[in-house]
Write an enzyme that holds these catalytic residues in place. Structure first.
Site: not given
Ligand code: GAR
Length: 203
Positions: A16, A97, A113
């Protein structure tokens, strides 16, 4: 998007550090937005510490919490709608997704990315795998790409890229560190450029 504020939701799976950098920039006013929601597929993800710190409501949604895929996707959509999401940021989200979400938020889902797409993208290209592939192919440069998410892995419109030179002696791990550093500034910049309409997203 509404006129007042841009509501940002995050999907994240691990460390994160991108989410943290974006939350920090929102806090500092460098990104004019409100973080409204974080969804993780990993209940032990470090990103949850950042969500807690910045008081962002978070939910763990995975095939363990919701074994039925239809129900799982429906719950995600309900949350995104409940929190009035304008932009969905994929900050190290390691799952595909679902198409229903892409259809519900066309051109509103943004991913980072850790390579210069269209090279080194696609299924299986995430995290350290990407940097290993870059080293193996003896590239001279690498970098980070921010792009719109479509139903094909890493194929959506590229919004911004930043590159760095690969130095002799670089390893997948050292590249990961260097690329991550540029990700942290690039992602926030692109998000604010979208909000300020410097970057236009198709309707
Ligand atoms: C980042 O390097 C991001 O670009 C990459 O995962 C890392 C997450 O780090 N994403 C992908 O590989 C997606 N295909 P973080 O959790 O510290 O932000």
């Amino acid at each position: 998007m509404r006129q007042d504020t841009t509501n940002i939701a995050f999907f994240a799976s691990g460390r994160g550090s991108n989410a943290e950098a974006i939350l920090e920039n929102i806090h500092l006013g460098n990104i004019v937005a409100k973080p409204v929601l974080l969804i993780t597929n990993n209940s032990k993800a470090e990103v949850l510490k950042h969500a807690e710190f910045f008081k962002v409501p978070w939910y763990h949604i995975s095939n363990q919490t919701h074994p039925n895929e239809e129900k799982r996707v429906r719950f995600m959509l309900e949350l995104l709608s409940f929190y009035d999401t304008d932009l969905l940021i994929l900050a190290g989200y390691m799952k595909k997704i679902p198409n229903e979400i892409i259809e519900a938020y066309p051109n509103k889902i943004i991913n980072i990315h850790p390579a210069l797409l269209p090279k080194f993208g696609g299924k299986g290209m995430y995290g350290l795998n990407v940097h290993k592939a870059v080293i193996d192919s003896e590239e001279k440069i690498t970098g980070a790409t921010v792009h719109i998410v479509t139903d094909e892995y890493d194929q959506g419109r590229i919004l911004a890229q930043q590159s760095i030179e690969i130095e002799e002696g670089d390893t997948p791990e050292s590249l990961q560190k260097k690329v991550l550093k540029i990700e942290h500034t690039l992602f926030s910049k692109v998000i604010q450029d979208i909000i300020s309409k410097k970057i236009e997203l198709e309707k």
